[in-house]
Write a protein that holds these residues in place. Structure first.
Motif, PDB file in Angstrom:
ATOM      1  N   SER A 125       0.846  -1.200   0.000  1.00  0.00           N
ATOM      2  CA  SER A 125       0.000   0.000   0.000  1.00  0.00           C
ATOM      3  C   SER A 125       0.877   1.243   0.000  1.00  0.00           C
ATOM      4  N   PRO A 127      -0.270   5.249   1.000  1.00  0.00           N
ATOM      5  CA  PRO A 127      -1.184   6.383   1.176  1.00  0.00           C
ATOM      6  C   PRO A 127      -0.521   7.658   0.655  1.00  0.00           C
ATOM      7  N   PHE A 144      -6.043  11.128   5.986  1.00  0.00           N
ATOM      8  CA  PHE A 144      -6.324  10.332   4.794  1.00  0.00           C
ATOM      9  C   PHE A 144      -7.675  10.644   4.160  1.00  0.00           C
ATOM     10  N   THR A 149      -5.146   6.436  -1.648  1.00  0.00           N
ATOM     11  CA  THR A 149      -4.201   5.395  -1.235  1.00  0.00           C
ATOM     12  C   THR A 149      -4.135   4.381  -2.365  1.00  0.00           C
ATOM     13  N   TRP A 169      -8.192   0.900   4.194  1.00  0.00           N
ATOM     14  CA  TRP A 169      -7.854   2.277   3.822  1.00  0.00           C
ATOM     15  C   TRP A 169      -9.106   3.106   3.555  1.00  0.00           C
ATOM     16  N   SER A 174      -9.803   7.119   2.893  1.00  0.00           N
ATOM     17  CA  SER A 174      -9.107   7.199   1.609  1.00  0.00           C
ATOM     18  C   SER A 174      -9.982   6.803   0.431  1.00  0.00           C
TER      19      SER A 174
END
Length: 285
Positions: A125, A127, A144, A149, A169, A174
């Protein structure tokens, strides 16, 4: 919303601290354990609400975690994950927040210590959020929110684990995009790594004797140059090929601007400024 009983975060800095702060505020996990080398910093992160508890004993910290988020500098992600995997409980998902992906994911999927655990799952991942500030003291629960992300599955990635990481996420606020590790590294070289290099070079090219004459334009353009140099050394070094290509493309555009300016072809370099304004207006504030 992904349902995790216990999340372990390795590296409770700005990103790790913001993940923990958001996860606890949004009740995504019952407990968030912060793991690091400095007990005082972990205690500060706990007082700030970023973690439920902290420990310098990483084996104890991950023992009951069903999700582990590695938020260390990119060059330490591979050895950390290889070290963690043998001690994870069955079903544990590991993800990271590294700014480069291809080397990390290819190396981990080829790693014997990772391959031998069919019941522990790594999903890459990244972000696209952050700051020139560092440390859990600057963590934000909304860091976020409405930020992208990128989740970077490989052919070997377990699809259920991939879906759970995506949901995780998303539960932090996100917008999640999925792309291959190679596509990710090529894209962020243009959108993230090149801008940092250019901001740093612009700041470096300004004589100290003229710094008192800088105003908001200089400050806004060079803000990210205040970021940690060692962190960025690792990012640029592990994405060297794509960063070089992004520099080549930028150099061509800069050369076109210079040539039209020298030739008095104002309409040509004005079009470049208009294109830049158009792209910046699309992004907005």
């Amino acid at each position: 919303m992904a349902d995790f009983r216990q999340i372990a975060i390795l590296g409770v800095g700005l990103i790790g601290g913001s993940i923990g702060l958001a996860a606890l505020k949004r009740k995504i996990a019952d407990k968030v354990v912060g793991i690091g080398r400095n007990a005082d910093r972990l205690a500060r992160a706990q007082r700030h609400g970023c973690i439920s508890e902290g420990t310098t004993d990483w084996q104890a910290g991950i023992r009951e975690a069903d999700l582990i988020v590695v938020c260390s500098p990119v060059e330490s992600i591979i050895p950390l994950v290889e070290q963690l995997v043998p001690f994870c409980q069955p079903g544990t998902i590991i993800t990271d927040a590294g700014s480069t992906k291809q080397t990390i994911i290819e190396t981990l999927h080829a790693s014997e210590s990772v391959r031998c655990r069919k019941d522990v799952y790594f999903v890459g991942s990244h972000p696209m959020a952050g700051s020139d500030k560092s440390g859990a003291d600057h963590a934000q629960a909304d860091l976020f929110d409405n930020r992208v992300t990128i989740v970077t599955p490989a052919p070997e990635t377990d699809r259920t684990a991939q879906a759970n990481v995506r949901k995780f996420w998303e539960s932090l606020g996100s917008r999640v995009l999925e792309m291959s590790p190679a596509e990710h590294d090529a894209a962020v070289a243009i959108t993230s790594h090149l801008p940092h290099v250019m901001a740093s070079l612009l700041a470096a090219s300004t004589p100290e004797s003229l710094l008192e004459l800088t105003a908001t334009g200089w400050a806004d353009t060079t803000r990210v140059a205040a970021g940690d140099v060692e962190l960025w050394r690792q990012i640029v070094s592990t994405n060297r090929g794509h960063v070089l290509q992004s520099l080549t493309n930028f150099e061509k555009l800069l050369a076109a601007f210079r040539a039209s300016l020298e030739a008095g072809q104002d309409e040509h370099w004005i079009k470049l400024l208009e294109q830049g304004k158009h792209h910046r207006d699309i992004v907005g504030s």
